[in-house]
Design a protein around this motif. Structure first.
Motif, PDB file in Angstrom:
ATOM      1  N   ALA A  23       0.519   5.023   3.931  1.00  0.00           N
ATOM      2  CA  ALA A  23       1.316   4.036   4.652  1.00  0.00           C
ATOM      3  C   ALA A  23       2.610   4.663   5.151  1.00  0.00           C
ATOM      4  O   ALA A  23       3.097   5.659   4.604  1.00  0.00           O
ATOM      5  CB  ALA A  23       1.630   2.850   3.741  1.00  0.00           C
ATOM      6  N   ASP A  24       3.167   4.076   6.184  1.00  0.00           N
ATOM      7  CA  ASP A  24       4.455   4.521   6.704  1.00  0.00           C
ATOM      8  C   ASP A  24       5.556   4.233   5.679  1.00  0.00           C
ATOM      9  O   ASP A  24       5.652   3.118   5.141  1.00  0.00           O
ATOM     10  CB  ASP A  24       4.763   3.787   8.018  1.00  0.00           C
ATOM     11  N   PHE A  46       1.828   2.012   9.793  1.00  0.00           N
ATOM     12  CA  PHE A  46       1.199   0.805   9.265  1.00  0.00           C
ATOM     13  C   PHE A  46       1.544   0.639   7.793  1.00  0.00           C
ATOM     14  O   PHE A  46       1.963   1.582   7.112  1.00  0.00           O
ATOM     15  CB  PHE A  46      -0.326   0.881   9.408  1.00  0.00           C
ATOM     16  N   VAL A  47       1.344  -0.574   7.315  1.00  0.00           N
ATOM     17  CA  VAL A  47       1.381  -0.858   5.885  1.00  0.00           C
ATOM     18  C   VAL A  47       0.468  -2.047   5.625  1.00  0.00           C
ATOM     19  O   VAL A  47       0.294  -2.911   6.492  1.00  0.00           O
ATOM     20  CB  VAL A  47       2.818  -1.140   5.390  1.00  0.00           C
ATOM     21  N   SER A  65       0.812  -1.218   0.000  1.00  0.00           N
ATOM     22  CA  SER A  65       0.000   0.000   0.000  1.00  0.00           C
ATOM     23  C   SER A  65       0.844   1.266   0.000  1.00  0.00           C
ATOM     24  O   SER A  65       1.807   1.396   0.755  1.00  0.00           O
ATOM     25  CB  SER A  65      -0.931   0.014   1.210  1.00  0.00           C
ATOM     26  N   GLN A  72       6.738   0.589   4.311  1.00  0.00           N
ATOM     27  CA  GLN A  72       6.476   0.361   2.891  1.00  0.00           C
ATOM     28  C   GLN A  72       7.757  -0.069   2.168  1.00  0.00           C
ATOM     29  O   GLN A  72       7.746  -1.009   1.365  1.00  0.00           O
ATOM     30  CB  GLN A  72       5.917   1.630   2.252  1.00  0.00           C
ATOM     31  N   ALA A 124      -5.944   1.195   8.584  1.00  0.00           N
ATOM     32  CA  ALA A 124      -5.231   2.448   8.358  1.00  0.00           C
ATOM     33  C   ALA A 124      -5.842   3.591   9.158  1.00  0.00           C
ATOM     34  O   ALA A 124      -5.119   4.399   9.760  1.00  0.00           O
ATOM     35  CB  ALA A 124      -5.246   2.784   6.869  1.00  0.00           C
ATOM     36  N   ASP A 153      -1.316   4.076   0.009  1.00  0.00           N
ATOM     37  CA  ASP A 153      -2.328   4.627   0.897  1.00  0.00           C
ATOM     38  C   ASP A 153      -3.581   3.767   0.803  1.00  0.00           C
ATOM     39  O   ASP A 153      -3.647   2.828  -0.005  1.00  0.00           O
ATOM     40  CB  ASP A 153      -2.630   6.095   0.586  1.00  0.00           C
ATOM     41  N   CYS A 154      -4.566   4.073   1.650  1.00  0.00           N
ATOM     42  CA  CYS A 154      -5.797   3.285   1.713  1.00  0.00           C
ATOM     43  C   CYS A 154      -7.002   4.220   1.704  1.00  0.00           C
ATOM     44  O   CYS A 154      -6.974   5.291   2.319  1.00  0.00           O
ATOM     45  CB  CYS A 154      -5.839   2.429   2.980  1.00  0.00           C
TER      46      CYS A 154
END
Length: 242
Positions: A124-125, A192-193, A95, A129, A182, A97-98
């Motif tokens: 995402a971090d 997160f990822v 990801s 990532q 997320a 992003d989400c």
């Protein structure tokens, strides 16, 4: 502490089989209503591994349990339907992003997918990532891409829906949990990822493809997570020696 979530047993059972529980300070399992967190180590990294359940509500609830139990970063792993036209079964999406594609507050002037009071997309971090992309490139015979993960409480199995997700959100893949994870992580400032192996192409053949290819893509998910924990474990060892 690294929190690792899969929506279903098949997505984490290979990781649970490798979990090292020797010498734990405290219980090997933490129980919450409907959720069990498994404590242990992978490649020397303290982890909490759990089955989160299907759908955004289950994902948000499980993520909250992880965070209150000490998880300081979160990886969501499992399968998804491919949306990007070039993705094929077995490919891996990490990801960028989400987005929650089933949120619609447009009558009140909000963009499609945006929850009032929240951002449209949760990025995402960058460090997680990068680790995930490195680890994913070690999986043989698959294509790896970074891309947008879109989530909704619907199993996408329609060419028209796939085209809409691609044209509206620029989605790489579609699933049912990642954006909820997320959102919770972003609210708490936790990196997160989301890592998804493509189990189907989210079109009319999604049901058949999903059941046929689930075991293979589950192995891919495990390989990526273990590639990440090896790198994190090696970095921690270097820090201790410094």
């Amino acid at each position: 502490m690294l929190g690792i979530i899969g929506a279903m047993n098949e997505e984490v059972e290979l990781l649970l089989a490798d979990l090292d529980t020797r010498g734990l300070d405290g219980p090997a399992q933490l129980s919450f209503p409907g959720v069990t967190l498994h404590r242990g180590r992978l490649d020397g990294v303290d982890v909490l591994v759990t089955v989160g359940g299907i759908g955004k509500v289950n994902a948000a609830m499980t993520t909250t349990y992880l965070l209150v139990s000490g998880a300081s970063r979160v990886v969501f792993t499992g399968v998804a339907g491919g949306v990007h036209p070039q993705l094929r079964v077995g490919d891996i999406v990490v990801s960028t992003d989400c987005v929650q594609h089933d949120v619609d507050v447009t009558p009140l002037g909000y963009p499609l997918g945006e929850i009032p009071g929240e951002t449209l997309a949760w990025p995402a971090d960058g460090t997680l990532q990068a680790l995930a992309l490195e680890a994913a490139h070690e999986v043989p015979d698959v294509n790896v891409t970074g891309g947008r993960v879109v989530s909704g409480d619907v199993f996408v199995a329609s060419p028209d829906k796939v085209r809409w997700l691609w044209e509206t959100f620029g989605a790489a893949c579609a699933e049912m949990e990642g954006a909820a994870v997320a959102q919770v992580c972003a609210r708490h400032g936790v990196p997160f990822v989301v890592i998804r192996s493509v189990s189907d192409t989210a079109d009319g053949g999604a049901n058949v493809d999903y059941r046929e290819f689930m075991p293979r893509v589950a192995r891919h998910a495990k390989q990526v997570v273990r590639g990440m924990t090896r790198r994190i474990g090696a970095a921690q060892a270097e820090d201790r020696e410094a």
